[in-house]
Design a protein around this motif. Structure first.
Motif, PDB file in Angstrom:
ATOM      1  N   LYS A  10     -10.535  -7.191   9.824  1.00  0.00           N
ATOM      2  CA  LYS A  10      -9.164  -7.229   9.300  1.00  0.00           C
ATOM      3  C   LYS A  10      -8.912  -8.471   8.449  1.00  0.00           C
ATOM      4  N   LEU A  33       1.990  -5.453   6.301  1.00  0.00           N
ATOM      5  CA  LEU A  33       2.837  -4.844   7.326  1.00  0.00           C
ATOM      6  C   LEU A  33       2.258  -3.529   7.833  1.00  0.00           C
ATOM      7  N   PHE A  34       1.628  -2.805   6.914  1.00  0.00           N
ATOM      8  CA  PHE A  34       1.062  -1.503   7.277  1.00  0.00           C
ATOM      9  C   PHE A  34      -0.409  -1.480   6.858  1.00  0.00           C
ATOM     10  N   PRO A  35      -1.294  -1.918   7.717  1.00  0.00           N
ATOM     11  CA  PRO A  35      -2.720  -1.916   7.351  1.00  0.00           C
ATOM     12  C   PRO A  35      -3.173  -0.504   6.965  1.00  0.00           C
ATOM     13  N   GLY A  36      -3.919  -0.419   5.881  1.00  0.00           N
ATOM     14  CA  GLY A  36      -4.388   0.891   5.417  1.00  0.00           C
ATOM     15  C   GLY A  36      -3.449   1.532   4.418  1.00  0.00           C
ATOM     16  N   TYR A  37      -2.335   0.865   4.124  1.00  0.00           N
ATOM     17  CA  TYR A  37      -1.360   1.397   3.170  1.00  0.00           C
ATOM     18  C   TYR A  37      -1.193   0.417   2.004  1.00  0.00           C
ATOM     19  N   ALA A  38      -0.902   0.967   0.817  1.00  0.00           N
ATOM     20  CA  ALA A  38      -0.480   0.112  -0.296  1.00  0.00           C
ATOM     21  C   ALA A  38       1.025  -0.062  -0.148  1.00  0.00           C
ATOM     22  N   GLU A  39       1.530  -1.261  -0.382  1.00  0.00           N
ATOM     23  CA  GLU A  39       2.951  -1.530  -0.158  1.00  0.00           C
ATOM     24  C   GLU A  39       3.609  -2.061  -1.421  1.00  0.00           C
TER      25      GLU A  39
END
Lengths: 401, 250
Positions: free
Chosen positions: A263, A339-345
């Motif tokens: 991570k 804030l949301f691992p695995g997501y583009a923000e």
């Protein structure tokens, strides 16, 4: 009166004294100008924002505080570990520690959003906060090192210097542990949240503090047309070499531990490869200028006879140290929170993007002002008190034999 | 003697009658208060917040309108925020667009202070200005915030802003000040009046019904029932902060 007293100079040079004091004073005035301007208009005038909340002032402040605890190491090696050449340097070391801590704290306080509430910071303590503990450590440092200085400089109290020196040594270890933990305890940010922070800050403080000490000591010798004994120079430069190597080692282990955790890869890729100014400052500033080049200089064949080479190495360590603080403090915030691992923000609040930071003149004035405060205090102190190291060569020879 | 007994008997009867009436009147006076407390947690201004309550919010991202920012607008109006979105401007709530990198699925959701049970901002605050009320609402005491911004470094949700410039045209109920840190308060001034936070009210008013606010400690509350019946997500659950704001549909 100051014109007549010049304990640390063979020939009085009042002109030089007042010039140096004046130059330092101008830098401090610049800091006060920045402070009053920000106090009136707010931090909107700085490059700091809701993403990079700690900027250039904090880089200088934390460097000064860390180096302040490190510069006391010279005295500790004398008092705690009984080394003669360091004993002779203990008063200068203690005085520099106080001056640099004052400089660093001045920056921190003047950068507060509500500096008028300093009394609140001194009277309301949340003991779960490592920042509150830092305040206790800073205040205690002034008291303990101040007392230590008195025992070092008053013949009648000399006997107390060893136990108080020991307390000061333990206290400074606590202080740097707490300073490193300001970052180490930030659980949410990829760049911090590491148990490595506290010991790494301690070892770096050894290097930064000794480098500052060598620069000040060299300047004092130069003004008095004195030359540092080759054996002393050789020992101090070797010690600086060990501290630089140890700092590099801790830096490597810090990044290796991060690389071990999947991570943390994105953050490591940012700092080590793709972070632009932060990557450049890390490799060129912290590693090459602050580590490898000074190491090569200190262990080059002619270094033990060349005060110039050691001086350059020490200055490079200081520059590298400021680069390291910039990478740690600003680089750690520039990397976006995930804030949301695995997501583009993405959002209107600059989520998911690397934050830009461009310090304005006010941040430079505040940061350099911290160095100015330490400089003015040092110039005044070496004028008024006896801080020039007095070496006892007989003891030194006996120690060597 | 017998007359005296009679008199005493009459007096006893009167006393009983008096006590009965008194009890009835007292009961009638107190009952609504007690009942209201039980139902809606109302309390007098001088009463402290109760630890029997924990305010929370459930956000259904499936119902949250893509491109809708009514919650943000309502928050700005309620709290006297400018609504500007520069890097130095204050935002208590923002619309966050996220896209799953594996399958491209997108969500749009409001992000605000998560009102953690174990808030890192409270842990790190040197003066104790960052604090959690007994009912779980995380606030900044503007009287003792020194503006060090350590809480902003510590917040995992980037939920806090620093007041970078002097503030004018404030809502008197929501005092703000240059040099202090601020963030979503769950509209504590409204909650204490038994009203919904402005964002939730706006979301309800436009018919999205994506935000549900209520007492997490009350098993009968709508939010507790919803959390019980459907799975929900805690943002950065790995940190173990037990957030008061939960999401559904992610």
């Amino acid at each position: 009166m100051a014109n007549d007293t010049c304990f640390n100079q063979q020939t009085c040079k009042p002109g030089l004294f007042w010039t140096l004091l004046g130059l330092g004073g101008i830098v401090v005035l610049g800091m006060l100008y920045a402070f009053f301007t920000l106090e009136h208009h707010g931090h909107v005038l700085t490059g700091m924002d809701n993403q990079i909340v700690w900027g250039l002032p904090h880089v200088f402040a934390v460097f000064l505080i860390v180096a302040a605890s490190g510069v006391l190491n010279v005295a500790s090696i004398g008092s705690v570990f009984g080394k003669q050449i360091y004993k002779a340097r203990a008063p200068l070391s203690g005085m520099l520690a106080l001056a640099m801590l004052a400089g660093g704290l001045a920056v921190l306080v003047l950068d507060l959003g509500r500096p008028d509430r300093l009394i609140v910071a001194m009277t309301y303590y949340n003991f779960k906060s490592i920042f509150a503990w830092n305040m206790i450590f800073y205040n205690g440092f002034f008291a303990i090192v101040g007392l230590y200085l008195i025992t070092l400089m008053d013949r009648k109290l000399k006997a107390y210097s060893k136990p108080i020196g020991f307390i000061a040594f333990l206290w400074r270890l606590g202080l740097t542990t707490a300073t490193g933990s300001i970052f180490g305890f930030l659980v949410a940010r990829a760049g911090y949240n590491s148990a490595m922070m506290a010991p790494m800050f301690i070892i770096m403080s050894f290097a930064y503090g000794l480098a500052v000490f060598l620069v000040v000591q060299t300047a004092m010798y130069k003004w008095n047309n004195l030359s540092l004994d080759e054996r002393i120079l050789s020992r101090m430069k070797n010690l600086l070499g060990v501290f630089i190597a140890a700092s590099l080692y801790f830096t490597v282990v810090f990044h290796l531990t991060n690389l071990y955790f999947a991570k943390q890869w994105e953050f490591e890729r940012f700092i080590l490869l793709e972070g632009g100014v932060y990557t450049a400052l890390f490799w060129l500033g912290q590693i090459v200028i602050g580590g490898l080049v000074p190491l090569a200089l200190l262990y080059s064949p002619g270094a033990r006879q060349s005060i110039g080479t050691v001086m350059v190495a020490a200055l490079l360590v200081i520059i590298g140290g400021i680069a390291q603080m910039y990478v740690t403090i600003v680089g750690g915030q520039a990397f976006p929170l995930d804030l949301f691992p695995g997501y583009a923000e993405s959002s209107s609040f600059h989520d998911g993007v690397v934050h830009a930071y461009a310090p304005t003149i006010y941040e430079f004035l505040l940061g350099f002002g911290g160095i100015g405060v330490a400089f003015v205090l040092t110039v005044a102190a070496v004028r008024a008190f006896k801080f020039l190291p007095q070496d006892d060569f007989k003891t030194l020879e006996a120690e060597e034999a | 003697m017998s007359e005296q007994n009679n008199l005493e008997g009459r007096a006893d009867g009167d006393r009983r009658e008096f006590l009965k009436t008194g009890a009835a009147i007292t009961g009638a006076a107190l009952a609504p208060g007690v009942l209201l407390y039980g139902v809606a947690h109302s309390r007098a201004p001088e009463q402290p917040a109760s630890a029997e309550v924990r305010w929370g919010m459930l956000i259904d991202t499936a119902k949250c309108g893509d491109g809708c920012s009514d919650c943000v607008t309502a928050c700005n109006t309620e709290n006297g925020l400018s609504g500007k979105t520069g890097p130095q401007d204050t935002q208590y709530i923002r619309k966050l667009d996220i896209k799953d990198l594996r399958n491209g699925r997108v969500h749009s959701l409001p992000m605000l202070c998560q009102h953690c049970e174990h808030p890192p901002c409270v842990d790190v605050c040197p003066t104790g200005a960052s604090m959690k009320r007994a009912d779980g609402i995380v606030l900044v005491d503007r009287h003792i915030c020194i503006g060090c911004r350590y809480c902003m470094m510590a917040c995992p949700y980037k939920a806090r802003s620093f007041a970078h410039e002097p503030i004018t045209d404030q809502n008197p109920e929501v005092p703000r000040g240059k040099g202090c840190v601020e963030s979503c308060t769950f509209c504590v001034q409204r909650v204490d009046r038994e009203e919904l936070p402005a964002c939730v009210e706006a979301c309800e008013a436009n018919g999205h019904q994506a935000m549900l606010f209520g007492d997490l400690m009350d098993p009968q509350s709508a939010i507790s029932q919803a959390l019980k019946s459907q799975p929900s997500t805690e943002v950065r659950a790995d940190l173990g902060l037990n957030t008061g704001v939960r999401y559904q549909g992610i």
